[in-house]
Design a protein around this motif. Structure first.
Motif, PDB file in Angstrom:
ATOM      1  N   GLN A 110       0.817  -1.221   0.000  1.00 18.10           N
ATOM      2  CA  GLN A 110       0.000   0.000   0.000  1.00 18.10           C
ATOM      3  C   GLN A 110       0.854   1.276   0.000  1.00 18.10           C
ATOM      4  OE1 GLN A 110      -3.370  -0.096  -0.271  1.00 18.10           O
ATOM      5  NE2 GLN A 110      -3.138  -2.312  -0.417  1.00 18.10           N
ATOM      6  N   HIS A 111       2.169   1.119   0.015  1.00 15.03           N
ATOM      7  CA  HIS A 111       3.105   2.258   0.053  1.00 15.03           C
ATOM      8  C   HIS A 111       2.820   3.158   1.247  1.00 15.03           C
ATOM      9  CE1 HIS A 111       4.419   1.025  -3.895  1.00 15.03           C
ATOM     10  NE2 HIS A 111       3.155   1.038  -4.292  1.00 15.03           N
ATOM     11  N   MET A 112       2.679   2.523   2.423  1.00 15.71           N
ATOM     12  CA  MET A 112       2.364   3.247   3.649  1.00 15.71           C
ATOM     13  C   MET A 112       3.533   3.175   4.621  1.00 15.71           C
ATOM     14  SD  MET A 112      -1.494   1.834   4.350  1.00 15.71           S
ATOM     15  CE  MET A 112      -2.087   3.138   5.390  1.00 15.71           C
ATOM     16  N   THR A 113       3.749   4.274   5.318  1.00 12.78           N
ATOM     17  CA  THR A 113       4.700   4.275   6.425  1.00 12.78           C
ATOM     18  C   THR A 113       3.967   3.760   7.672  1.00 12.78           C
ATOM     19  OG1 THR A 113       4.096   6.502   7.134  1.00 12.78           O
ATOM     20  CG2 THR A 113       5.874   6.309   5.480  1.00 12.78           C
ATOM     21  N   GLN A 114       4.728   3.520   8.715  1.00 14.04           N
ATOM     22  CA  GLN A 114       4.079   3.147   9.977  1.00 14.04           C
ATOM     23  C   GLN A 114       3.169   4.273  10.442  1.00 14.04           C
ATOM     24  OE1 GLN A 114       7.215   2.055  12.701  1.00 14.04           O
ATOM     25  NE2 GLN A 114       7.240  -0.059  11.977  1.00 14.04           N
ATOM     26  N   PHE A 115       3.575   5.494  10.217  1.00 14.06           N
ATOM     27  CA  PHE A 115       2.762   6.650  10.592  1.00 14.06           C
ATOM     28  C   PHE A 115       1.438   6.651   9.829  1.00 14.06           C
ATOM     29  CE2 PHE A 115       1.425  11.079  10.152  1.00 14.06           C
ATOM     30  CZ  PHE A 115       1.386  11.471  11.478  1.00 14.06           C
ATOM     31  N   ASP A 116       1.493   6.431   8.520  1.00  4.87           N
ATOM     32  CA  ASP A 116       0.272   6.371   7.707  1.00  4.87           C
ATOM     33  C   ASP A 116      -0.646   5.254   8.188  1.00  4.87           C
ATOM     34  OD1 ASP A 116       1.338   8.384   6.034  1.00  4.87           O
ATOM     35  OD2 ASP A 116       2.183   6.897   4.653  1.00  4.87           O
ATOM     36  N   PHE A 117      -0.063   4.084   8.377  1.00  2.00           N
ATOM     37  CA  PHE A 117      -0.834   2.915   8.794  1.00  2.00           C
ATOM     38  C   PHE A 117      -1.466   3.156  10.163  1.00  2.00           C
ATOM     39  CE2 PHE A 117      -1.119  -1.616  10.231  1.00  2.00           C
ATOM     40  CZ  PHE A 117      -1.933  -2.075   9.213  1.00  2.00           C
ATOM     41  N   SER A 118      -0.719   3.789  11.029  1.00  6.60           N
ATOM     42  CA  SER A 118      -1.219   4.126  12.360  1.00  6.60           C
ATOM     43  C   SER A 118      -2.465   5.006  12.262  1.00  6.60           C
ATOM     44  CB  SER A 118      -0.121   4.845  13.140  1.00  6.60           C
ATOM     45  OG  SER A 118      -0.623   5.453  14.291  1.00  6.60           O
ATOM     46  N   GLY A 119      -2.386   6.032  11.439  1.00  3.83           N
ATOM     47  CA  GLY A 119      -3.525   6.932  11.280  1.00  3.83           C
ATOM     48  C   GLY A 119      -4.756   6.250  10.733  1.00  3.83           C
ATOM     49  N   GLU A 120      -4.554   5.308   9.844  1.00  4.41           N
ATOM     50  CA  GLU A 120      -5.683   4.595   9.227  1.00  4.41           C
ATOM     51  C   GLU A 120      -6.316   3.569  10.168  1.00  4.41           C
ATOM     52  OE1 GLU A 120      -7.134   5.102   6.225  1.00  4.41           O
ATOM     53  OE2 GLU A 120      -5.795   6.813   5.954  1.00  4.41           O
ATOM     54  N   THR A 121      -5.506   2.944  11.003  1.00  3.10           N
ATOM     55  CA  THR A 121      -6.019   1.879  11.876  1.00  3.10           C
ATOM     56  C   THR A 121      -6.432   2.367  13.252  1.00  3.10           C
ATOM     57  OG1 THR A 121      -3.799   1.337  12.677  1.00  3.10           O
ATOM     58  CG2 THR A 121      -4.615   0.110  10.747  1.00  3.10           C
ATOM     59  N   GLY A 122      -5.988   3.571  13.618  1.00  2.75           N
ATOM     60  CA  GLY A 122      -6.301   4.076  14.951  1.00  2.75           C
ATOM     61  C   GLY A 122      -5.356   3.569  16.027  1.00  2.75           C
ATOM     62  N   LEU A 123      -4.332   2.843  15.629  1.00  2.00           N
ATOM     63  CA  LEU A 123      -3.327   2.364  16.569  1.00  2.00           C
ATOM     64  C   LEU A 123      -2.172   3.362  16.588  1.00  2.00           C
ATOM     65  CD1 LEU A 123      -3.263  -1.361  15.417  1.00  2.00           C
ATOM     66  CD2 LEU A 123      -4.518  -0.406  17.350  1.00  2.00           C
ATOM     67  N   SER A 124      -1.414   3.357  17.665  1.00  2.00           N
ATOM     68  CA  SER A 124      -0.283   4.280  17.733  1.00  2.00           C
ATOM     69  C   SER A 124       0.872   3.780  16.866  1.00  2.00           C
ATOM     70  CB  SER A 124       0.195   4.440  19.181  1.00  2.00           C
ATOM     71  OG  SER A 124       0.826   3.250  19.625  1.00  2.00           O
ATOM     72  N   VAL A 125       1.734   4.695  16.478  1.00  2.00           N
ATOM     73  CA  VAL A 125       2.928   4.328  15.712  1.00  2.00           C
ATOM     74  C   VAL A 125       3.770   3.357  16.530  1.00  2.00           C
ATOM     75  CG1 VAL A 125       5.050   5.203  14.659  1.00  2.00           C
ATOM     76  CG2 VAL A 125       2.940   6.508  14.447  1.00  2.00           C
ATOM     77  N   GLU A 126       3.861   3.610  17.824  1.00  2.00           N
ATOM     78  CA  GLU A 126       4.638   2.740  18.697  1.00  2.00           C
ATOM     79  C   GLU A 126       4.081   1.325  18.711  1.00  2.00           C
ATOM     80  OE1 GLU A 126       3.425   5.749  19.645  1.00  2.00           O
ATOM     81  OE2 GLU A 126       5.294   6.876  19.644  1.00  2.00           O
ATOM     82  N   GLU A 127       2.756   1.217  18.742  1.00  2.00           N
ATOM     83  CA  GLU A 127       2.134  -0.110  18.755  1.00  2.00           C
ATOM     84  C   GLU A 127       2.404  -0.844  17.438  1.00  2.00           C
ATOM     85  OE1 GLU A 127      -2.005  -2.191  20.203  1.00  2.00           O
ATOM     86  OE2 GLU A 127      -1.989  -0.044  19.812  1.00  2.00           O
ATOM     87  N   ILE A 128       2.306  -0.142  16.321  1.00  3.00           N
ATOM     88  CA  ILE A 128       2.609  -0.750  15.024  1.00  3.00           C
ATOM     89  C   ILE A 128       4.061  -1.216  15.005  1.00  3.00           C
ATOM     90  CG2 ILE A 128       2.792  -0.353  12.531  1.00  3.00           C
ATOM     91  CD1 ILE A 128      -0.119  -0.407  13.606  1.00  3.00           C
ATOM     92  N   SER A 129       4.948  -0.371  15.479  1.00  2.00           N
ATOM     93  CA  SER A 129       6.369  -0.709  15.514  1.00  2.00           C
ATOM     94  C   SER A 129       6.624  -1.946  16.376  1.00  2.00           C
ATOM     95  CB  SER A 129       7.170   0.479  16.049  1.00  2.00           C
ATOM     96  OG  SER A 129       8.537   0.151  16.166  1.00  2.00           O
ATOM     97  N   HIS A 130       6.023  -1.988  17.552  1.00  2.00           N
ATOM     98  CA  HIS A 130       6.197  -3.137  18.440  1.00  2.00           C
ATOM     99  C   HIS A 130       5.644  -4.423  17.815  1.00  2.00           C
ATOM    100  CE1 HIS A 130       7.893  -1.044  21.826  1.00  2.00           C
ATOM    101  NE2 HIS A 130       6.868  -0.200  21.894  1.00  2.00           N
ATOM    102  N   LEU A 131       4.517  -4.313  17.131  1.00  2.00           N
ATOM    103  CA  LEU A 131       3.947  -5.486  16.470  1.00  2.00           C
ATOM    104  C   LEU A 131       4.873  -5.990  15.370  1.00  2.00           C
ATOM    105  CD1 LEU A 131       0.219  -4.369  16.186  1.00  2.00           C
ATOM    106  CD2 LEU A 131       1.110  -6.220  17.616  1.00  2.00           C
TER     107      LEU A 131
END
Length: 71
Positions: A18-39
């Motif tokens: 999807q050409h998304m950064t963790q920041f982009d993905f975070s905004g779309e899913t409602g999860l924090s960037v930190e949570e995405i990174s940890h996952l």
């Protein structure tokens, strides 16, 4: 835990396609960037609600997110 590895790979692969950064993905899913990174680094055991949010956004089931590839 192989399920954490499967989840991490699926999140990373989805973001790349999807050409998304963790920041982009975070905004779309409602999860924090930190949570995405940890996952993605397999540093946390996600809550069921987190898995449900990811699955809903990605258009898959929770089972699909955790499915271990047999290959």
């Amino acid at each position: 835990m192989p399920e954490k590895d499967a989840l991490a790979k699926r999140i990373k692969a989805y973001r790349r396609v999807q050409h998304m950064t963790q920041f982009d993905f975070s905004g779309e899913t409602g999860l924090s960037v930190e949570e995405i990174s940890h996952l993605e680094r397999e540093e946390t055991d996600p809550k069921l609600s987190t898995l449900q949010s990811l699955a809903a956004y990605m258009g898959v089931t929770v089972s699909d997110l955790l499915k271990i590839d047999e290959t």
